[in-house]
Design an enzyme around this catalytic site. Structure first.
Site, PDB file in Angstrom:
ATOM      1  N   GLY A 191     -17.773  19.628  26.842  1.00  0.00           N
ATOM      2  CA  GLY A 191     -17.759  20.280  25.534  1.00  0.00           C
ATOM      3  C   GLY A 191     -17.960  19.282  24.413  1.00  0.00           C
ATOM      4  O   GLY A 191     -17.322  19.367  23.356  1.00  0.00           O
ATOM      5  N   TYR A 199      -6.602  33.159  26.146  1.00  0.00           N
ATOM      6  CA  TYR A 199      -6.628  31.743  25.773  1.00  0.00           C
ATOM      7  C   TYR A 199      -5.265  31.093  26.008  1.00  0.00           C
ATOM      8  O   TYR A 199      -5.167  29.988  26.546  1.00  0.00           O
ATOM      9  CB  TYR A 199      -7.038  31.625  24.309  1.00  0.00           C
ATOM     10  CG  TYR A 199      -7.292  30.227  23.815  1.00  0.00           C
ATOM     11  CD1 TYR A 199      -8.434  29.531  24.201  1.00  0.00           C
ATOM     12  CD2 TYR A 199      -6.406  29.600  22.936  1.00  0.00           C
ATOM     13  CE1 TYR A 199      -8.682  28.249  23.730  1.00  0.00           C
ATOM     14  CE2 TYR A 199      -6.648  28.333  22.459  1.00  0.00           C
ATOM     15  CZ  TYR A 199      -7.788  27.654  22.860  1.00  0.00           C
ATOM     16  OH  TYR A 199      -8.027  26.381  22.379  1.00  0.00           O
ATOM     17  N   ALA A 240      -4.701  30.536  29.691  1.00  0.00           N
ATOM     18  CA  ALA A 240      -5.513  29.425  30.190  1.00  0.00           C
ATOM     19  C   ALA A 240      -4.927  28.079  29.775  1.00  0.00           C
ATOM     20  O   ALA A 240      -4.855  27.146  30.581  1.00  0.00           O
ATOM     21  CB  ALA A 240      -6.944  29.556  29.677  1.00  0.00           C
TER      22      ALA A 240
END
Length: 241
Positions: A13, A143, A146
């Site tokens: 990323g 989110y 995770a």
């Protein structure tokens, strides 16, 4: 400082935000940085004199093939992440799956592949991005789950890989001024500047964080300065509770 002279670091990323800032920081301290992103990270790689690689970390075969092509990897930074925010009763299965796949399963793919290189060499530093949202965040069931998973994954992998001199840690940023937090502001219909101002009011330091401030902590955890730190998650949130 040249804490990473001669080291090879992989940052996922890396096209923008915290990933790009981390690539810059590691490169500034001497690392050869490989910038992974699903759409490539050419601009970041050019800036840091590194390499841009197109790789979808949710694709285990692609991840395995990428790492199999490396002679060595000293540092892995699992930064790639997405949000698909919605309240629980509105959240689609696809939005749940995509966030878990990128933020948690993608990190698992990269860690599993990287350790195949690190274990025989008996050296490695793995730092993964969790989030303050791991403690719970309205509209972010996927989110938050995770990012909480990242903390548990980090603690477990640190136990398994510690005997091979591999340090495994995580950082959990609070409100950091990035494109992702700007998207969160847009989701709730707020102006970005106003959204940041409100977040700053709730933070003891009185401001939001910057990607470079997260990158500096990642660099510490990936360096020999943190040689006896493993299995930890460090919150970077300006003192917010």
């Amino acid at each position: 400082m040249t804490r990473f002279e001669g080291r090879i670091a992989v940052v996922t990323g890396a096209a923008q935000g915290i990933g790009a800032a981390t690539a810059r920081r590691l490169a500034a301290e001497g690392a050869q940085v490989v910038c992974l992103d699903r759409n490539g990270a050419e601009a970041t790689a050019a800036e840091v004199g590194g390499t841009s690689v197109v790789c979808d970390i949710t694709d285990q075969e692609a991840v395995d093939a990428f790492f199999a092509g490396l002679d060595r990897v000293d540092v892995l930074v699992n930064n790639a992440g997405i949000t698909r925010d919605n309240l629980l009763f509105k959240m689609s299965k696809s939005d749940w799956d995509s966030v878990i796949d990128v933020n948690l399963t993608g990190a698992f793919h990269c860690i599993q592949a990287a350790q195949r290189i690190m274990v025989p060499r008996r050296y490695g530093k793995i730092v993964s991005l969790s989030s303050r949202s791991a403690l719970g965040a309205r509209g972010q069931a996927n989110y938050s789950a995770a990012k909480a998973g990242i903390q548990a994954l980090t603690a477990t992998v640190a136990i398994e890989l510690g005997p091979y001199n591999i340090n495994v840690n995580a950082v959990a940023p609070g409100y950091i001024a990035t494109a992702m937090t700007a998207a969160t502001a847009a989701r709730v219909g707020a102006d970005v500047a106003e959204h940041q101002r409100l977040a700053a009011e709730r933070t003891p330091l009185g401001r939001v964080g910057q990607p470079e401030e997260v990158a500096s902590v990642v660099a510490f955890l990936a360096s020999e300065d943190a040689s006896y730190v493993s299995g930890q998650t460090l919150y970077i949130n300006g003192g917010a509770r």
